[in-house]
Scaffold this active site. Structure first.
Site, PDB file in Angstrom:
ATOM      1  N   HIS A 143       0.879  -1.175   0.000  1.00 13.48           N
ATOM      2  CA  HIS A 143       0.000   0.000   0.000  1.00 13.48           C
ATOM      3  C   HIS A 143       0.918   1.226   0.000  1.00 13.48           C
ATOM      4  CE1 HIS A 143      -2.779   2.963   1.814  1.00 13.48           C
ATOM      5  NE2 HIS A 143      -3.768   2.155   1.493  1.00 13.48           N
ATOM      6  N   ASP A 220       3.321  -4.373   8.154  1.00 13.78           N
ATOM      7  CA  ASP A 220       2.076  -3.616   8.014  1.00 13.78           C
ATOM      8  C   ASP A 220       0.935  -4.622   8.146  1.00 13.78           C
ATOM      9  OD1 ASP A 220      -0.221  -2.459   7.042  1.00 13.78           O
ATOM     10  OD2 ASP A 220       0.704  -1.569   5.277  1.00 13.78           O
ATOM     11  N   GLN A 223      -4.263  -5.025   7.006  1.00 20.39           N
ATOM     12  CA  GLN A 223      -5.292  -5.875   6.397  1.00 20.39           C
ATOM     13  C   GLN A 223      -5.411  -7.243   7.059  1.00 20.39           C
ATOM     14  OE1 GLN A 223      -7.611  -5.061   4.434  1.00 20.39           O
ATOM     15  NE2 GLN A 223      -6.890  -3.081   3.700  1.00 20.39           N
ATOM     16  N   LYS A 246     -10.120  -0.485  10.560  1.00 23.71           N
ATOM     17  CA  LYS A 246     -10.252  -1.650   9.685  1.00 23.71           C
ATOM     18  C   LYS A 246     -10.649  -2.887  10.486  1.00 23.71           C
ATOM     19  CE  LYS A 246      -6.956   0.022   6.265  1.00 23.71           C
ATOM     20  NZ  LYS A 246      -7.791   0.446   5.152  1.00 23.71           N
ATOM     21  N   CYS A 384      -4.643   2.532  -3.752  1.00 25.27           N
ATOM     22  CA  CYS A 384      -3.406   2.966  -3.088  1.00 25.27           C
ATOM     23  C   CYS A 384      -2.276   1.963  -3.280  1.00 25.27           C
ATOM     24  CB  CYS A 384      -3.617   3.229  -1.595  1.00 25.27           C
ATOM     25  SG  CYS A 384      -4.792   4.519  -1.262  1.00 25.27           S
TER      26      CYS A 384
HETATM   27  N1  PLP Z   1      -1.549  -0.578   4.741  1.00 23.92           N
HETATM   28  C1  PLP Z   1      -2.477  -1.329   4.140  1.00 23.92           C
HETATM   29  C2  PLP Z   1      -2.138  -2.712   3.664  1.00 23.92           C
HETATM   30  C3  PLP Z   1      -3.769  -0.815   3.954  1.00 23.92           C
HETATM   31  O1  PLP Z   1      -4.695  -1.551   3.328  1.00 23.92           O
HETATM   32  C4  PLP Z   1      -4.053   0.490   4.408  1.00 23.92           C
HETATM   33  C5  PLP Z   1      -5.375   1.091   4.187  1.00 23.92           C
HETATM   34  O2  PLP Z   1      -6.089   0.741   3.277  1.00 23.92           O
HETATM   35  C6  PLP Z   1      -3.051   1.209   5.043  1.00 23.92           C
HETATM   36  C7  PLP Z   1      -1.804   0.650   5.190  1.00 23.92           C
HETATM   37  C8  PLP Z   1      -3.285   2.588   5.560  1.00 23.92           C
HETATM   38  O3  PLP Z   1      -4.142   2.554   6.653  1.00 23.92           O
HETATM   39  P1  PLP Z   1      -4.684   3.925   7.291  1.00 23.92           P
HETATM   40  O4  PLP Z   1      -5.291   4.686   6.160  1.00 23.92           O
HETATM   41  O5  PLP Z   1      -5.677   3.458   8.290  1.00 23.92           O
HETATM   42  O6  PLP Z   1      -3.529   4.613   7.885  1.00 23.92           O
END
Ligand code: PLP
Length: 430
Positions: A143, A220, A223, A246, A384
């Site tokens: 992402h 990270d 998800q 999430k 993204c």
């Molecule tokens: N990392 C992953 C894999 C994501 O899917 C997302 C959000 O869709 C993020 C990071 C970013 O999360 P946040 O917008 O809650 O900071």
């Protein structure tokens, strides 16, 4: 009868036979107020859970309760309500650490979300220690939140940024891993689960290789946390970032869990109230970890509401959530594969219920718009993850992503709507 119904029946039969005790998913679903609403006159079918999940009443109530019963700032005042608010706030920090099997509350930083957590590490840990020629290794399925901060860190330090490629099935191609790690990699930053392909990455294997090469590991987990048990210890992570929204919690709440020694190595990124030990005219000393990374008044109500979300998941049990996810994912893949002209992107055997797809001769935005007319919420766009989409030859895709509160029957509605959308976009008559 569709196989997915057989799966659902088998699961129910297993539960009835006492093999596994499944939660009453219809009752669980009933606790989510928004899932009772109509959208454009149709029952809402919400398949945009990878973007954000819906919130159960207990989370909404708990967040409101803070404002109605104990609004006070945390950590600052010695009065009854401030102590209550602080106690409740700190209990959630501890719950977050327990939830992902992190080293402890004392090395868990409360953030606004995954993005802020990763940026904290980029600015507070990577930028002060990386040198020209050092390497940051990411993957081709990150992402933007776990890519752009490393691009910035590389630019600021002269470090190089390299990426583990993704194969046609949507899995990491590890054949060149030893060469990519080399002997100058200082950090491996990778996603546990792809927000586009649903692929679950072999994080432990990668973390072991990274550690053997002398690199730290950031995971990270944005998800994964709502779909499967996540253990920072089992993954072998030095840092683990995730977002509350999430996993049925409020927006504006997230966590950076870390090994304490890594947090001790980190410089504060934001200066201000609460993060200091002593302030002189021209310089200051820092508070202990994790507070030195939390300047200013946090999202107290949101954090307290997040405590209720952790309780919801703990009561359901992450094993049950994972079984539910696996069953719904099978249904999703079956139903989508049966839609004429639809191509699913990504075929990793180890995956969760995030399914990206392209409908022949149709723009993803048009598809999402037509589905919206049927009350169905899916995602359209680059999600993204532009480099990943380009890897598969797309500028945009559609994505259906599920949560435990989705019903198997909702995939019938999705598939029927997609068939109609394709016909309409091909110029046929609905
Ligand atoms: N990392 C992953 C894999 C994501 O899917 C997302 C959000 O869709 C993020 C990071 C970013 O999360 P946040 O917008 O809650 O900071």
């Amino acid at each position: 009868m569709g196989t997915h119904r057989e799966n659902a029946d088998a699961q129910a039969a297993g539960a009835a036979a006492g093999a596994v005790r499944e939660p009453d998913w219809e009752r669980v679903r009933g606790d989510f107020p928004v899932l009772h609403r109509l959208v454009r006159g149709r029952p809402l079918v919400y398949f945009d859970n990878a973007a954000t999940t819906q919130k159960p009443a207990i989370v909404i109530r708990t967040e409101c309760e803070y404002y109605g019963t104990c609004t006070a700032n945390v950590h600052r005042a010695i009065h009854f309500m401030a102590e209550e608010a602080t106690r409740r706030y700190e209990a959630v920090r501890a719950a977050a650490a327990r939830f992902v099997d992190a080293p402890g509350a004392a090395s868990t930083v409360v953030t606004r979300g995954t993005t802020e957590a990763i940026n904290l590490v980029a600015r507070g840990w990577a930028i002060p220690r990386l040198k020209p020629g050092d390497r940051i290794l990411v993957t081709g399925m990150e992402h933007h939140s776990n890519l752009v901060p490393w691009q910035m860190a590389a630019r600021a330090t002269g470090a190089e940024l390299r990426s583990i490629p993704v194969d046609d099935a949507g899995e990491l191609d590890l054949r060149r891993l030893p060469e990519l790690l080399g002997n100058r990699t200082r950090l491996l930053a990778l996603t546990h689960v792809s927000n586009v392909l649903g692929t679950v990455n072999p994080v432990r294997q990668l973390a072991d290789a990274a550690h053997a090469a002398g690199a730290a590991v950031l995971v990270d987990a944005a998800q994964s946390v709502a779909h499967m048990p996540v253990s920072m210890a089992a993954l072998g992570a030095d840092f683990l970032a995730f977002s509350g929204h999430k996993m049925c919690g409020p927006t504006g709440v997230g966590f950076l869990c870390a090994r304490p020694e890594r947090l001790e190595e980190m410089e504060p990124v934001f200066g201000g109230g609460e993060m200091i030990a002593r302030v002189e005219e021209t310089e200051s000393t820092w508070a202990e970890i994790p507070h030195r990374f939390e300047a200013g008044t946090p999202n107290i109500a949101g954090v307290i509401g997040m405590g209720a979300a952790f309780e919801v998941f703990s009561e359901l049990g992450m094993d049950a959530v994972q079984r539910r996810d696996a069953m719904l994912t099978r249904v999703a893949l079956e139903q989508l594969a049966a839609v004429p002209g639809l191509r699913i992107v990504g075929a990793a055997p180890d995956r969760i219920g995030v399914v990206a797809f392209a409908l022949e001769d149709a723009h993803p935005h048009d598809v999402a718009q037509l589905l919206d007319r049927d009350g169905i919420a899916i995602r359209a766009g680059h999600m993204c993850a532009q480099p990943l989409l380009r890897r598969f030859g797309h500028a945009a895709l559609n994505r259906a992503s599920l949560a435990f509160y989705n019903r198997p029957e909702e995939f019938d509605v999705l598939a029927e709507s997609l068939v109609r959308a394709r016909r309409a976009l091909a110029g046929g008559r609905e």
